[in-house]
Scaffold this active site. Structure first.
Site, PDB file in Angstrom:
ATOM      1  N   THR B 148       0.985  -1.199   0.172  1.00 46.84           N
ATOM      2  CA  THR B 148      -0.024  -0.014  -0.023  1.00 46.84           C
ATOM      3  C   THR B 148       1.118   1.318   0.104  1.00 46.84           C
ATOM      4  OG1 THR B 148      -0.312  -0.286   2.345  1.00 46.84           O
ATOM      5  CG2 THR B 148      -1.977  -1.027   1.120  1.00 46.84           C
ATOM      6  N   THR B 182      -1.672  -1.466   7.802  1.00 51.60           N
ATOM      7  CA  THR B 182      -1.699  -2.854   8.138  1.00 51.60           C
ATOM      8  C   THR B 182      -0.474  -3.551   7.981  1.00 51.60           C
ATOM      9  OG1 THR B 182      -4.210  -2.839   7.863  1.00 51.60           O
ATOM     10  CG2 THR B 182      -3.065  -5.090   8.145  1.00 51.60           C
TER      11      THR B 182
END
Lengths: 386, 386
Positions: B148, B182
């Site tokens: 990400t 995350t």
């Protein structure tokens, strides 16, 4: 205003040469009686600065005749020599204040960089200078002299129609447990109350004011809140009215501290409702208030409620994930743990941002004040001691 | 390399159209056996994303035949519809993988923004595309597809001379409990071990690796670490050697995550020694690692040891304030709770900064890895969802 709003107090603020920039850095507050009642609340950090250790000892006697405060150095982690420095400061104050003062009744508070000795020659001669400058109008100058990274000085006053007053000054850029620069607060009152009554009012007030502001989660070694009572009004106040006045002054000063927090561009009011207990509400509020990601999102005016839920999820409070509701500035962006109203409806342009988290687990609530996390905070705190 | 280093595994990474920028965003890892043993460790956050709830259920069966991972959306706080999306993803994978696969043995992991549904058309057709692209050399592409805000993809491999291998991939910019993005980790091995043995090795490894990196104190809703065993090497490993291999791969991936933490310019190794218990050492290490003021100081290359003491003072660990010693990059700047060697001797120009806190209270120790707090962190996290 400030610590001289109540009758029976004089104060001074001077430049003693502790700060390298020559700014005001030493304050003296004197209780001229007739009472010398006092109460104090100190940092919960187990690593306590020398002036905290000293003043805790002074407060045990329940009498405080004067307070010496300095900015420009915390006198924390300075070992036995640092404690001797604090002791010498109190001795010097007793000497220059003369009759009726003894070192054992003089509190000391310090703020600034940890781990360096104070320039004691400057401190001791400054105490003498301050004693010569004492005035019943000196509260403002005292409030200015305790500033470190504060951009404004902070004072507050409540006057009772019954004839007594509570006033005070504060410095700090964080919580009762703030940041590099510590929170120091001196409150004064001319209400006629003994130390135990002052203590009760002060503890009750700080529990829901200073202890519920949380700028950056970092607990200082030097936090000090003192309440001095002169009794000079001759009025014994109604207990509830007095408690409320102390709470109001603490609340006002606490809000001023959050508003002036280092680098902050937003004041964030985190309200937790529907909690099974007040302790749950406070735990959840603090977890939200300390979440760096959320604080960055608020800085970016981004109603990122997922980060609120993520913060709630790290607590041990009673709640079910699918019964959590979150509102940001009145828009319920999360309902039942999932997407609620359209996040584009949230207007975050103004300085105050209100986040309400409903745990749907009871009727208790708590409010924690914090601020956003900004690049300015990083800059200010990267360069502090160098 | 990566998840296809061990025999018995194929993988793929493709662009399914979940990310708006068209980047790779869906990975598939398939265990072709003969075993389909598996173990998993998930976030401790009580607000868990749908794929975490799903995969925890799958892991209860002790068998995992494939894992579907996506970036571009966390599928967290999406309610029952979000859980149905995860279920549908596993069903689709079972369908396209065909014989020997069932949805109940397919784990799912997601990462990205909380509180938005995934674009399921893209996800489901992406699963089909990924199945067609599976390859014994696909590990690298899978590692790329789960990124990400990661600036690099992260893989690690340990090969045993005994003939078995442990490999893995990770994404993340924080801790096992990281940040907006995350941490997702898939480890694979061809060692011949049943699920309980994999579980034991994985839990023992994560306890001292992923659970001891702490980028920003924010616990994700989606953290997932899986270990899949194919048994394809036909070798039953020595238990201690296998445990050490899993630990080494986790440690390597964990370090890569810290090194790539959002906006970080310094890797900080916080070692706590002289603790009365390992739990004390870990509590103190985590408190130091989470102190925003200290993290700012390290960013500014300022050996501000007072902030280390201040952080230690907030813990419940056994110690006496006047017996604390702190070294920064080998220079003992704090000795006996007070000033030690000259702080000007500390050289902080390099990326790795080592802080050692000695509690003088016992013989236990722990190491926590974190990073500095920078204006880039604030910028990256102010603008994430907007």
């Amino acid at each position: 205003m400030s610590v001289t709003a109540a009758k029976g107090f004089t104060a001074a603020g001077i430049a003693a040469g502790i700060k390298e920039n020559g700014g005001a850095d030493l304050a003296l507050v004197v209780n001229n009686g007739p009472n010398r009642a006092a109460a104090g609340v100190f940092t919960a950090n187990r690593v306590k600065a020398a002036p905290v250790l000293w003043s805790q000892q002074v407060l045990k006697g329940g009498r405080v005749s004067a307070v010496v405060l300095n900015s420009g150095g915390a006198n924390a982690c300075t070992g036995a020599p640092g404690f001797q420095d604090t002791h010498a400061t109190a001795e010097k104050a007793a000497e220059v204040l003369g009759d009726g003062h003894s070192a054992g009744e003089i509190a000391v508070a310090s703020t600034g960089l940890i781990g360096e000795r104070l320039p004691m020659e400057a401190v001791l001669s400054g105490v003498g200078t301050a004693a010569g400058a004492l005035s019943a109008h000196g509260g403002e100058k005292a409030a200015i002299a305790i500033k470190t990274t504060d951009t404004v000085h902070k004072t507050a006053v409540v006057e009772s129609p019954a004839g007594w007053t509570v006033g005070g000054m504060a410095k700090g850029a964080g919580m009762l447990a703030p940041s590099l620069a510590t929170m120091l607060v001196v409150l004064t009152t001319d209400a006629d109350l003994a130390s135990p009554a002052l203590d009760e009012a002060l503890r009750s007030a700080t529990r829901t004011t200073f202890e519920r502001i949380d700028s950056d989660g970092c607990l200082s070694t030097n936090d000090t809140v003192l309440l001095l009572g002169s009794g000079a009004s001759g009025v014994v106040p109604d207990a509830a009215e007095f408690a409320e006045a102390v709470r109001a002054v603490c609340d006002d000063l606490g809000r001023q501290i959050v508003r002036d927090a280092e680098g902050a561009s937003k004041d964030i009011r985190v309200e937790v409702v529907g909690a099974a207990s007040e302790a749950d509400a406070e735990e959840v509020g603090r977890s939200i208030a300390r979440n760096n990601l959320l604080k960055c999102a608020v800085h970016g005016e981004d109603p990122n409620w997922g980060r609120v839920l993520s913060a709630i999820g790290t607590t041990s409070a009673a709640f079910e994930p699918d019964q959590l509701n979150v509102s940001i500035n009145g828009v319920q962006v999360c309902r039942g743990g999932a997407v609620g109203e359209d996040r584009d409806k949230v207007d975050m342009r103004f300085r105050e941002v209100r986040i309400t988290a409903d745990l749907s687990a009871g009727t208790e609530s708590a409010v924690i004040w914090t601020n956003d996390l900004t690049a300015d905070y990083v800059h200010e705190n990267s360069a502090y001691s160098s």
